[in-house]
Structures are given as structure tokens and as C-alpha cells.
Design an enzyme around this catalytic site. Sequence first.
Site, PDB file in Angstrom:
ATOM      1  N   TYR A 121       0.822  -1.210   0.000  1.00  0.00           N
ATOM      2  CA  TYR A 121       0.000   0.000   0.000  1.00  0.00           C
ATOM      3  C   TYR A 121       0.858   1.262   0.000  1.00  0.00           C
ATOM      4  CZ  TYR A 121      -4.663  -1.907   0.850  1.00  0.00           C
ATOM      5  OH  TYR A 121      -5.878  -2.515   0.719  1.00  0.00           O
ATOM      6  N   LYS A 176       2.789 -15.217   3.237  1.00  0.00           N
ATOM      7  CA  LYS A 176       3.068 -15.989   2.017  1.00  0.00           C
ATOM      8  C   LYS A 176       4.584 -16.181   1.971  1.00  0.00           C
ATOM      9  CE  LYS A 176       1.771 -17.884  -1.921  1.00  0.00           C
ATOM     10  NZ  LYS A 176       0.948 -19.118  -1.998  1.00  0.00           N
ATOM     11  N   ASP A 214      -3.191 -18.384   1.160  1.00  0.00           N
ATOM     12  CA  ASP A 214      -4.149 -19.156   0.348  1.00  0.00           C
ATOM     13  C   ASP A 214      -4.858 -20.192   1.218  1.00  0.00           C
ATOM     14  OD1 ASP A 214      -1.656 -20.369   0.559  1.00  0.00           O
ATOM     15  OD2 ASP A 214      -1.547 -21.027  -1.527  1.00  0.00           O
ATOM     16  N   ASP A 234      -6.663  -6.810   4.032  1.00  0.00           N
ATOM     17  CA  ASP A 234      -7.741  -6.167   3.273  1.00  0.00           C
ATOM     18  C   ASP A 234      -8.631  -7.233   2.631  1.00  0.00           C
ATOM     19  OD1 ASP A 234      -9.171  -4.064   1.947  1.00  0.00           O
ATOM     20  OD2 ASP A 234      -8.092  -4.581   0.117  1.00  0.00           O
ATOM     21  N   ASP A 259     -12.695  -8.885   4.002  1.00  0.00           N
ATOM     22  CA  ASP A 259     -13.924  -8.882   3.183  1.00  0.00           C
ATOM     23  C   ASP A 259     -14.513 -10.291   3.142  1.00  0.00           C
ATOM     24  OD1 ASP A 259     -13.696  -6.165   2.579  1.00  0.00           O
ATOM     25  OD2 ASP A 259     -14.227  -6.464   0.466  1.00  0.00           O
TER      26      ASP A 259
HETATM   27  C1  IPM Z   1     -10.584  -0.968   3.507  1.00  0.00           C
HETATM   28  C2  IPM Z   1     -10.702  -0.399   2.114  1.00  0.00           C
HETATM   29  C3  IPM Z   1      -9.495   0.496   1.851  1.00  0.00           C
HETATM   30  C4  IPM Z   1      -8.256  -0.360   1.933  1.00  0.00           C
HETATM   31  C5  IPM Z   1      -9.557   1.256   0.492  1.00  0.00           C
HETATM   32  C6  IPM Z   1     -10.816   2.069   0.370  1.00  0.00           C
HETATM   33  C7  IPM Z   1      -8.344   2.118   0.292  1.00  0.00           C
HETATM   34  O1  IPM Z   1     -10.828  -1.412   1.179  1.00  0.00           O
HETATM   35  O2  IPM Z   1     -10.505  -0.166   4.473  1.00  0.00           O
HETATM   36  O3  IPM Z   1     -10.569  -2.182   3.646  1.00  0.00           O
HETATM   37  O4  IPM Z   1      -7.873  -1.017   0.957  1.00  0.00           O
HETATM   38  O5  IPM Z   1      -7.633  -0.377   3.004  1.00  0.00           O
HETATM   39 MG    MG Z   2     -11.046  -3.341   2.029  1.00  0.00          MG
END
Ligand code: IPM
Ligand code: MG
Length: 388
Positions: A161, A210, A242, A266, A270
Site C-alpha cells: 500500500y 506468504k 491461500d 484487506d 472482506d
Molecule cells: C478498507 C478499504 C481500503 C483499503 C480502500 C478504500 C483504500 O478497502 O478499508 O478495507 O484497501 O484499506
Molecule cells: Mg477493504
Amino acid sequence: MPDNKRTQRNPASARDKTMTIQKKIVLLPGDGIGPEIMRAAVRVLKECAAEFGHDFQFAEFPFGGCAIDATGDPLPSETLSACKTADAILLGAAGGPKWDSVPLPKRPESGLLGLRKALGLYINLRPIDLRAPLYGLSPLRADRAKDVHIDFVRELAGDIYFGKHNVEPDPSGERATDEAAYTTAEVERVAKYAFARAESRKGRLASVDKSNVLTTSQLWRRTVTRMAADHPNVKLEHLYVDNAAMQLVLAPAQFDVIVTSNMFGDILTDLGAALAGSIGLIPSMSCGPGPSLYEPIHGSAPTLAGKDVANPVGMILSAAMMLRESFSMKREAEWIESAVDRLFAGGVRTPDTVEPGTTKVGCIEFGERLCAEMAATSQRQQRVKSGA
Ligand code: IPM
Ligand code: MG
């Protein structure tokens, strides 16, 4: 001084509090559904302040796409200075198609990364709790959805990042590179937090990397392994990312605390949110040496904005996390969280969490019903009713 004296001295104060606690909370509603969910969370916090006799002072600042429109900068300097002197920061969401063509460094998302960097927010805690009334929403089989309470600790200030991003000409067109880097110190500070978190929970820590491919991951694994010697009460294991993704779907209840790098965190969080039934449900805390920032993990959902269909729960639970983690207000946080659970159990649902036999309500009504649910266990209101 005995408790009854205290109550006499300050009869207006709710519960058994004696002193008004004052907190300065900076609000960054941002874009898309950000402002709607922020309104719901602020409403809940105001109820909480009234109930417990606190003084929460809210100050709102432009951030993200709306700040680009107003000032040309997703993170105006006035916004950043306010964040630096706040007791805590609440953030809605940033970004939207309107700003998609803006160059990367000036996008709303860069404002978010800039804020994380400027405040030194290197720890990102994302609890993935599967709430019993919502098991039916999980894509997991019922037996796998049970007892899933994972604290994800995502490193937030390093990795790919924040490395150099470059594009150069290439015979085929272009060549793009993104640099990923970690230092020992960067791994140590986030791992220290993760070990402590595991110690305060079930004592299990899974470190995800990884290291069969990446040199940053090898440094990550070496560092975490070395630190384990100082934490004999924590059972540490290492997983490749993975395999971690697969295990999260096959047997998520095996995890207690998971620590991982910025990029993997990240992605995996999700996935974790999907297990919970909706990304709209998950709160987060980001912390470093100064004020902490609290935000739901979902995005700005521009297609939902302005329709009163957003789920404010991730934002409201972020506010509850702020109370617990930044202000040491455990009872206050529990008051809000337990009301959320009762509301879900009673079948009140936002459009993304609706199931057969439940009642669909919008973002505003969900906030109102939540405040009513909180009021049902309000000691202040009971005192008012009984004339005490
Ligand atoms: C999160 C989001 C952010 C990230 C984006 C919006 C930059 O996906 O907070 O998870 O990747 O950290
Ligand atoms: Mg995110």
C-alpha cells in the site's frame, strides 16, 4: 464517598456516574452512504451521552470525494489538524464513480491512506462476529457458522500500500510496479498488539503470510516466531494466505485472533464479512500513537446512497467500539451492542439482512428502532417514569 451521596450531589447524572466525561469526536461522514450511516451513529451516541451523563462534542469535517469537490484535496489540512487533536475519529466511507478518473494520488481513497499514514494508524482491528440471529444470512452451512468470533488484526501502515508505485514505458506498452516493504519494527509493533489481544481472549494466534514466496513474509514469520517466546500463554500457528482463505470458509470457528499484513488483511476481512452475512455489519478500529479512528469496513456504496437502504450497523458498532476502546466505556458499548442483537433477534432488518418472516426497515427507521430498544433498558427513563 458512598454511592448515595454521589447521586445526591448530581441527581441529573444517569446510572451511577459522578462526573460528566467530555469527549471531542471528529466526524468524517465522507461520500455515498457515509453521511446517512453517520447520522444514525451520532443519534445513538447522543442517546448514550444522555443516558450515562457524558458530554460528547461532535465536529464534522470534509473528507474524501466531497472534500475534493470543495477544496481539491481529499484530506484538507483543516480536516487533518482536527483529527490530530480529537479524542477519537468516526469515519463513514470515501469514494465513488464521480472521482474514478482522478489520478491515484488525488483520489478519495488516497485521502484515507493519507489519514492512516499521518496519524500513524498501524493497527486495524476488525472483529468478525457471526451473530446468532443472523446465522441464516451466512453463506456457510449452519454447523460451520456457529461460534465464529474472529479478531482480525490487520497491519495498516506498511506493505504494498505504501511502497513506491511506478509506471514506465515498455515495448508491449507499459510496465507497472508496486513495491512491498516491511521492517522488523513494523512487524513487531503490530504483532505485539495481536499477542496481547490473543492473551485477553482464548490465547490462540494465527499469523498469515506468504513466506513460501515473498521475502517480506519471511521477515514477518521470523519476527512473529521470535516474539512467541515472550508470550508462552499464546498458542501461535502460521498459515499461508491461500490456505487461510480456505480455512476461513471450511472451519472458521478454529480461529481466535488472526494477524496479517496490510494487503492480505484487506482481502481476508472482506471474506470474513461475507461469512457474517453482510459487509454492512462489520466495524473496525485503527490505532497508533494518537487518536484512534473508527469506521465500518464497507465502502461508500454509491448506488445505495440517498435511498435510505444502507445498513448503519457497521457504523453504529464502530461507534460502540470507540466507546469501549478509546473511552473505556464498557457498559455504554454493551448497552448499544446488546440492543442491536435484540433488534435483529426481534426480526427488524435492513434490506441487506432481510430474511423471510422479518421486517424490512430503512436506515433511518433502523436507527430509530435501535434507540427505542436502548430506551427499553434505560435506567434514566425508568427513573423519569417513576418520578425518582
Ligand atoms: C478498507 C478499504 C481500503 C483499503 C480502500 C478504500 C483504500 O478497502 O478499508 O478495507 O484497501 O484499506
Ligand atoms: Mg477493504
